[in-house]
Design a protein around this motif. Structure first.
Motif, PDB file in Angstrom:
ATOM      1  N   HIS A  27      55.228   4.467 127.256  1.00 11.22           N
ATOM      2  CA  HIS A  27      55.585   4.100 128.592  1.00 11.22           C
ATOM      3  C   HIS A  27      57.114   3.940 128.802  1.00 11.22           C
ATOM      4  O   HIS A  27      57.606   3.188 129.567  1.00 11.22           O
ATOM      5  CB  HIS A  27      54.966   2.866 128.817  1.00 11.22           C
ATOM      6  CG  HIS A  27      53.491   2.502 128.779  1.00 11.22           C
ATOM      7  ND1 HIS A  27      52.762   3.237 129.675  1.00 11.22           N
ATOM      8  CD2 HIS A  27      52.437   2.035 127.903  1.00 11.22           C
ATOM      9  CE1 HIS A  27      51.492   3.111 129.239  1.00 11.22           C
ATOM     10  NE2 HIS A  27      51.215   2.525 128.270  1.00 11.22           N
ATOM     11  N   PHE A  28      57.952   4.534 127.705  1.00 11.23           N
ATOM     12  CA  PHE A  28      59.235   4.374 127.763  1.00 11.23           C
ATOM     13  C   PHE A  28      59.962   5.016 128.889  1.00 11.23           C
ATOM     14  O   PHE A  28      59.637   5.982 129.341  1.00 11.23           O
ATOM     15  CB  PHE A  28      59.908   5.042 126.261  1.00 11.23           C
ATOM     16  CG  PHE A  28      61.219   5.003 126.193  1.00 11.23           C
ATOM     17  CD1 PHE A  28      61.881   3.867 126.095  1.00 11.23           C
ATOM     18  CD2 PHE A  28      62.181   6.260 126.660  1.00 11.23           C
ATOM     19  CE1 PHE A  28      63.380   3.818 125.897  1.00 11.23           C
ATOM     20  CE2 PHE A  28      63.303   6.208 126.521  1.00 11.23           C
ATOM     21  CZ  PHE A  28      63.900   4.899 126.193  1.00 11.23           C
ATOM     22  N   THR A  29      60.822   4.204 129.330  1.00  5.66           N
ATOM     23  CA  THR A  29      61.956   4.671 130.580  1.00  5.66           C
ATOM     24  C   THR A  29      62.859   3.544 130.493  1.00  5.66           C
ATOM     25  O   THR A  29      62.887   2.630 129.836  1.00  5.66           O
ATOM     26  CB  THR A  29      61.223   4.801 131.704  1.00  5.66           C
ATOM     27  OG1 THR A  29      62.121   5.591 132.759  1.00  5.66           O
ATOM     28  CG2 THR A  29      60.624   3.627 132.293  1.00  5.66           C
ATOM     29  N   VAL A  30      63.843   3.861 131.242  1.00  2.89           N
ATOM     30  CA  VAL A  30      65.025   2.919 131.410  1.00  2.89           C
ATOM     31  C   VAL A  30      64.916   2.419 133.165  1.00  2.89           C
ATOM     32  O   VAL A  30      65.470   3.291 134.100  1.00  2.89           O
ATOM     33  CB  VAL A  30      66.342   3.509 130.846  1.00  2.89           C
ATOM     34  CG1 VAL A  30      67.452   2.221 131.255  1.00  2.89           C
ATOM     35  CG2 VAL A  30      66.110   3.469 129.606  1.00  2.89           C
ATOM     36  N   ARG A  31      64.181   1.373 133.029  1.00  2.00           N
ATOM     37  CA  ARG A  31      64.295   0.863 134.606  1.00  2.00           C
ATOM     38  C   ARG A  31      65.156  -0.294 135.105  1.00  2.00           C
ATOM     39  O   ARG A  31      65.301  -0.594 136.240  1.00  2.00           O
ATOM     40  CB  ARG A  31      62.898   0.239 134.940  1.00  2.00           C
ATOM     41  CG  ARG A  31      61.629   1.417 134.676  1.00  2.00           C
ATOM     42  CD  ARG A  31      60.306   0.832 134.702  1.00  2.00           C
ATOM     43  NE  ARG A  31      59.263   1.570 134.619  1.00  2.00           N
ATOM     44  CZ  ARG A  31      57.842   1.626 134.180  1.00  2.00           C
ATOM     45  NH1 ARG A  31      57.805   0.112 134.451  1.00  2.00           N
ATOM     46  NH2 ARG A  31      57.080   2.402 134.423  1.00  2.00           N
ATOM     47  N   TYR A  32      65.727  -0.773 134.177  1.00  2.00           N
ATOM     48  CA  TYR A  32      66.609  -1.877 134.381  1.00  2.00           C
ATOM     49  C   TYR A  32      67.552  -2.106 133.277  1.00  2.00           C
ATOM     50  O   TYR A  32      67.986  -0.956 132.497  1.00  2.00           O
ATOM     51  CB  TYR A  32      65.910  -3.465 134.276  1.00  2.00           C
ATOM     52  CG  TYR A  32      64.999  -3.456 132.847  1.00  2.00           C
ATOM     53  CD1 TYR A  32      65.399  -3.582 131.627  1.00  2.00           C
ATOM     54  CD2 TYR A  32      63.534  -3.188 133.098  1.00  2.00           C
ATOM     55  CE1 TYR A  32      64.460  -3.771 130.740  1.00  2.00           C
ATOM     56  CE2 TYR A  32      62.710  -3.315 132.235  1.00  2.00           C
ATOM     57  CZ  TYR A  32      63.120  -3.784 130.988  1.00  2.00           C
ATOM     58  OH  TYR A  32      62.304  -3.598 129.971  1.00  2.00           O
ATOM     59  N   ARG A  33      68.700  -2.956 133.383  1.00  2.00           N
ATOM     60  CA  ARG A  33      70.039  -2.650 132.499  1.00  2.00           C
ATOM     61  C   ARG A  33      70.097  -4.274 131.833  1.00  2.00           C
ATOM     62  O   ARG A  33      70.429  -5.179 132.406  1.00  2.00           O
ATOM     63  CB  ARG A  33      71.154  -2.350 133.079  1.00  2.00           C
ATOM     64  CG  ARG A  33      72.404  -2.143 132.086  1.00  2.00           C
ATOM     65  CD  ARG A  33      73.377  -1.169 132.892  1.00  2.00           C
ATOM     66  NE  ARG A  33      74.256  -0.669 131.893  1.00  2.00           N
ATOM     67  CZ  ARG A  33      75.459  -0.960 131.618  1.00  2.00           C
ATOM     68  NH1 ARG A  33      76.215  -1.910 132.198  1.00  2.00           N
ATOM     69  NH2 ARG A  33      76.347  -0.215 130.913  1.00  2.00           N
ATOM     70  N   ILE A  34      69.811  -4.383 130.711  1.00  2.00           N
ATOM     71  CA  ILE A  34      69.891  -5.565 129.869  1.00  2.00           C
ATOM     72  C   ILE A  34      70.851  -5.217 128.728  1.00  2.00           C
ATOM     73  O   ILE A  34      70.852  -6.423 127.883  1.00  2.00           O
ATOM     74  CB  ILE A  34      68.630  -6.145 129.538  1.00  2.00           C
ATOM     75  CG1 ILE A  34      67.851  -5.386 128.449  1.00  2.00           C
ATOM     76  CG2 ILE A  34      67.714  -6.591 130.735  1.00  2.00           C
ATOM     77  CD1 ILE A  34      66.529  -6.043 128.002  1.00  2.00           C
ATOM     78  N   PRO A  74      51.266  -1.131 129.587  1.00  2.00           N
ATOM     79  CA  PRO A  74      51.994  -0.380 130.508  1.00  2.00           C
ATOM     80  C   PRO A  74      52.970  -1.498 131.215  1.00  2.00           C
ATOM     81  O   PRO A  74      52.412  -2.688 131.295  1.00  2.00           O
ATOM     82  CB  PRO A  74      50.694  -0.211 131.690  1.00  2.00           C
ATOM     83  CG  PRO A  74      49.707   0.023 130.736  1.00  2.00           C
ATOM     84  CD  PRO A  74      49.883  -0.874 129.691  1.00  2.00           C
ATOM     85  N   GLY A  75      54.037  -1.029 131.774  1.00  2.00           N
ATOM     86  CA  GLY A  75      55.086  -1.887 132.431  1.00  2.00           C
ATOM     87  C   GLY A  75      55.947  -2.612 131.284  1.00  2.00           C
ATOM     88  O   GLY A  75      56.761  -3.443 131.853  1.00  2.00           O
ATOM     89  N   LEU A  76      55.863  -2.202 130.086  1.00  2.00           N
ATOM     90  CA  LEU A  76      56.647  -2.720 129.162  1.00  2.00           C
ATOM     91  C   LEU A  76      57.405  -1.737 128.283  1.00  2.00           C
ATOM     92  O   LEU A  76      57.182  -1.536 127.143  1.00  2.00           O
ATOM     93  CB  LEU A  76      55.984  -3.732 128.190  1.00  2.00           C
ATOM     94  CG  LEU A  76      55.409  -5.135 128.974  1.00  2.00           C
ATOM     95  CD1 LEU A  76      54.498  -5.768 127.811  1.00  2.00           C
ATOM     96  CD2 LEU A  76      56.210  -5.900 129.342  1.00  2.00           C
ATOM     97  N   GLU A 106      56.223  -9.229 125.947  1.00  2.00           N
ATOM     98  CA  GLU A 106      55.917  -8.680 124.712  1.00  2.00           C
ATOM     99  C   GLU A 106      55.690  -9.745 123.590  1.00  2.00           C
ATOM    100  O   GLU A 106      55.170  -9.357 122.635  1.00  2.00           O
ATOM    101  CB  GLU A 106      57.312  -7.923 124.566  1.00  2.00           C
ATOM    102  CG  GLU A 106      57.571  -6.739 125.089  1.00  2.00           C
ATOM    103  CD  GLU A 106      58.970  -6.132 124.878  1.00  2.00           C
ATOM    104  OE1 GLU A 106      59.092  -5.927 123.662  1.00  2.00           O
ATOM    105  OE2 GLU A 106      59.661  -5.612 125.628  1.00  2.00           O
ATOM    106  N   GLY A 107      56.516 -10.892 123.694  1.00  2.00           N
ATOM    107  CA  GLY A 107      56.326 -11.975 122.503  1.00  2.00           C
ATOM    108  C   GLY A 107      54.727 -12.290 122.540  1.00  2.00           C
ATOM    109  O   GLY A 107      54.429 -12.258 121.294  1.00  2.00           O
ATOM    110  N   PRO A 108      54.265 -12.818 123.454  1.00  2.00           N
ATOM    111  CA  PRO A 108      52.670 -13.237 123.139  1.00  2.00           C
ATOM    112  C   PRO A 108      51.850 -12.142 122.410  1.00  2.00           C
ATOM    113  O   PRO A 108      50.908 -12.171 121.715  1.00  2.00           O
ATOM    114  CB  PRO A 108      52.272 -13.765 124.594  1.00  2.00           C
ATOM    115  CG  PRO A 108      53.518 -13.832 125.357  1.00  2.00           C
ATOM    116  CD  PRO A 108      54.454 -13.044 124.615  1.00  2.00           C
TER     117      PRO A 108
END
Length: 282
Positions: A27-34, A74-76, A106-108
């Motif tokens: 599900h890799f992509t770049v959707r945001y910038r952190i 999905p979504g992560l 992701e942590g849990p």
């Protein structure tokens, strides 16, 4: 969730045989910038990311490592960076508590997986991003702060594991996790060899590193800038970014065997070899 039992490669020699956890970048992509590496306006190629990740996966198997896989969610899209999912030592799993809400789920997921596979789980109170900022070397745990993991998490780490924790402050946002600025070349309990980028740290941290690791390899900004230090070592073999050419030379000069891998697509999310690798220590 799969475990592959590899055959031991003759290239390993006297190296250790680490056990690691990885996550396919389905599900890799770049959707945001952190982080400074991420540019959502630029295209990413999930298929290429998967193929490059599979090269890293195969390299580990060829070196005789035991590789476990956690299912991607999905979504992560950043779940591929397994190192951030927690920190394990002495059979204990210290869970990640992410700074940014985009990665919080992701942590849990990682802590649940680790608990199901024999680790005693410890849910973190303080913000930390797992092995991205916590690196065992020799008998000490190097712990980064400044951008992601809080300084308070270092105290929590000391309490959980009863080990010396050496706090180091990162000052360059390109190197926002400790594992982007430090490469551990010897496994925990060994002689404690590292490579690092001095410019990534404040003056006090540089002084501490120079005193503790006088024989460390100093890596240049060019190689660090392709996340060359974001590498994984078994004490003899070192899997590194293919673009980190001078670091590869430095490793050979010290008697290590570098194994270059191209993860240029995953670099678009701010991660490299080590980011994709969570070591499982029991």
């Amino acid at each position: 969730m799969t475990m592959i039992e590899p055959e031991l490669s003759s290239s390993v020699g006297t190296a250790t045989r680490p056990t690691v956890l990885m996550c396919r970048p389905d599900h890799f992509t770049v959707r945001y910038r952190i982080n400074p590496w991420m540019h959502p306006q630029l295209p990413t190629d999930t298929g290429l990311a998967v193929r490059q990740w599979e090269q890293l996966y195969r390299t580990y198997l060829d070196l005789g490592y035991q590789v476990h896989l956690i299912d991607p969610a999905p979504g992560l899209p950043d779940m591929v960076y397994a190192a951030n999912g927690g920190f394990t030592m002495d059979g204990i799993a210290y869970g990640a508590r992410f700074q940014y809400p985009q990665r919080a789920p992701e942590g849990p997921l990682y802590l649940e997986w680790l608990a199901a596979h024999g680790f005693r789980p410890h849910q973190a109170v303080e913000v930390n991003e797992g092995e991205g900022d916590f690196l065992p070397v020799g008998d000490v745990i190097l712990a980064g702060t400044g951008f992601r993991s809080s300084l308070a998490s270092h105290d929590e780490l000391r309490a959980v594991f009863g080990r010396e924790v050496l706090s180091l402050r990162l000052v360059d946002p390109r190197f926002y996790h400790l594992d982007t600025a430090v490469a551990v070349l010897q496994p925990a309990g060994g002689p404690g060899a590292i490579a690092y980028l001095p410019q990534a740290f404040d003056e006090a941290s540089r002084t501490v590193l120079a005193e503790r690791f006088p024989e460390a390899i100093h890596v240049g900004v060019e190689d660090a800038g392709v996340l060359g230090l974001n590498s994984f070592s078994d004490g003899h073999n070192v899997v590194i970014a293919a673009a980190a050419k001078d670091f590869e030379r430095q490793l050979r000069d010290r008697g290590y065997v570098p194994h270059p891998v191209d993860l240029s697509e995953l670099l678009l999310g701010g991660g490299g070899v080590k980011c994709c690798t969570l070591e499982l220590r029991k």
